[in-house]
Design a protein around this motif. Structure first.
Motif, mmCIF file in Angstrom:
data_model
loop_
_atom_site.group_PDB
_atom_site.id
_atom_site.type_symbol
_atom_site.label_atom_id
_atom_site.label_comp_id
_atom_site.label_asym_id
_atom_site.label_seq_id
_atom_site.Cartn_x
_atom_site.Cartn_y
_atom_site.Cartn_z
ATOM 1 N N CYS A 60 5.335 3.798 -1.453
ATOM 2 C CA CYS A 60 4.808 2.443 -1.556
ATOM 3 C C CYS A 60 5.523 1.586 -0.516
ATOM 4 C CB CYS A 60 5.072 1.910 -2.963
ATOM 5 S SG CYS A 60 4.538 0.210 -3.239
ATOM 6 N N ALA A 61 4.801 0.658 0.089
ATOM 7 C CA ALA A 61 5.402 -0.162 1.135
ATOM 8 C C ALA A 61 4.801 -1.560 1.126
ATOM 9 C CB ALA A 61 5.194 0.485 2.501
ATOM 10 N N GLY A 63 0.802 -1.209 0.000
ATOM 11 C CA GLY A 63 0.000 0.000 0.000
ATOM 12 C C GLY A 63 0.835 1.259 0.000
ATOM 13 N N TRP A 64 0.153 2.357 0.301
ATOM 14 C CA TRP A 64 0.789 3.677 0.284
ATOM 15 C C TRP A 64 0.691 4.370 1.632
ATOM 16 C CZ3 TRP A 64 -0.315 1.704 -4.373
ATOM 17 C CH2 TRP A 64 0.543 1.999 -5.423
ATOM 18 N N PHE A 65 1.779 5.008 1.964
ATOM 19 C CA PHE A 65 1.844 5.909 3.092
ATOM 20 C C PHE A 65 2.241 7.273 2.541
ATOM 21 C CE2 PHE A 65 1.706 3.063 6.850
ATOM 22 C CZ PHE A 65 1.653 1.860 6.178
ATOM 23 N N ARG A 66 2.037 8.301 3.327
ATOM 24 C CA ARG A 66 2.466 9.624 2.886
ATOM 25 C C ARG A 66 3.025 10.401 4.065
ATOM 26 N NH1 ARG A 66 -3.489 12.338 1.511
ATOM 27 N NH2 ARG A 66 -4.214 12.553 3.685
ATOM 28 N N TRP A 122 10.232 -0.416 1.405
ATOM 29 C CA TRP A 122 9.721 0.905 1.035
ATOM 30 C C TRP A 122 10.252 1.337 -0.314
ATOM 31 C CZ3 TRP A 122 6.252 3.565 4.090
ATOM 32 C CH2 TRP A 122 6.018 3.025 5.365
ATOM 33 N N GLY A 123 9.420 2.038 -1.058
ATOM 34 C CA GLY A 123 9.861 2.665 -2.293
ATOM 35 C C GLY A 123 10.606 3.953 -1.999
ATOM 36 N N ALA A 128 -0.327 -10.687 -10.803
ATOM 37 C CA ALA A 128 0.440 -11.328 -11.878
ATOM 38 C C ALA A 128 1.618 -10.456 -12.291
ATOM 39 C CB ALA A 128 -0.467 -11.620 -13.058
ATOM 40 N N LYS A 129 1.397 -9.146 -12.304
ATOM 41 C CA LYS A 129 2.460 -8.225 -12.697
ATOM 42 C C LYS A 129 3.210 -7.679 -11.495
ATOM 43 C CE LYS A 129 0.106 -6.653 -16.900
ATOM 44 N NZ LYS A 129 -0.430 -5.478 -17.636
ATOM 45 N N LYS A 130 2.758 -8.056 -10.290
ATOM 46 C CA LYS A 130 3.353 -7.556 -9.050
ATOM 47 C C LYS A 130 3.366 -6.034 -9.070
ATOM 48 C CE LYS A 130 5.971 -11.610 -7.744
ATOM 49 N NZ LYS A 130 7.261 -12.177 -7.333
ATOM 50 N N LYS A 131 2.208 -5.484 -9.359
ATOM 51 C CA LYS A 131 2.069 -4.035 -9.358
ATOM 52 C C LYS A 131 0.881 -3.628 -8.493
ATOM 53 C CE LYS A 131 4.225 -2.528 -13.651
ATOM 54 N NZ LYS A 131 4.043 -1.749 -14.896
ATOM 55 N N ALA A 132 0.992 -2.467 -7.927
ATOM 56 C CA ALA A 132 -0.113 -1.885 -7.180
ATOM 57 C C ALA A 132 -0.316 -0.461 -7.672
ATOM 58 C CB ALA A 132 0.173 -1.907 -5.686
#
Length: 128
Positions: free
Chosen positions: A96-97, A35-38, A118-119, A75-79
């Motif tokens: 992204c985390a 998910g996402w943090f900010r 973490w991204g 399948a693409k390992k994307k969020a």
């Protein structure tokens, strides 16, 4: 090695939309959450939206419910985080985390220290 690469941030006027993407690689966890943090200047990092892969549940901060939507393509390992009706108070660096051991019965989705990966962070700026 787990890597999260984000894209899609930028500058938008209030009421506009942006879509963030997170490409994950290097992991094969089953019960993970992504998910996402900010983090805004002078504020603590906070949870925005999270997707639990174990049961498909999504979680949102009250401040973004009805405006943001998280989705995942395993399948693409994307969020993805679709952000609509953006407000100036949404301005922050978005990260992204991944929590590689998410337990829906014990984990609290917005707990920062439970996320091990973490991204690099993407700036989102909303002008009024």
């Amino acid at each position: 090695e787990v890597q999260l690469v984000e894209s899609g941030g930028g500058l938008v006027q209030a009421g506009g939309s942006l879509r963030l993407s997170c490409a994950a690689s290097g992991f094969t966890f089953d019960d993970f959450a992504i998910g996402w943090f900010r983090q805004a200047p002078g504020k603590e990092r906070e949870g925005v939206a999270v997707f639990s892969n174990s049961d498909g549940t999504t979680y949102y901060a009250d401040s973004v419910k009805g405006r943001f939507t998280i989705s995942s393509d395993n399948a693409k390992k994307k969020a993805y985080l679709q952000m609509n009706n953006l407000k100036p108070e949404d301005t922050a660096v978005y990260y992204c985390a991944v929590d590689p051991a998410y337990d829906k019965y014990r984990s609290i989705w917005y707990t920062v220290h439970e996320y091990d990966y973490w991204g690099q962070g993407n700036q989102v700026t909303v002008s009024s």
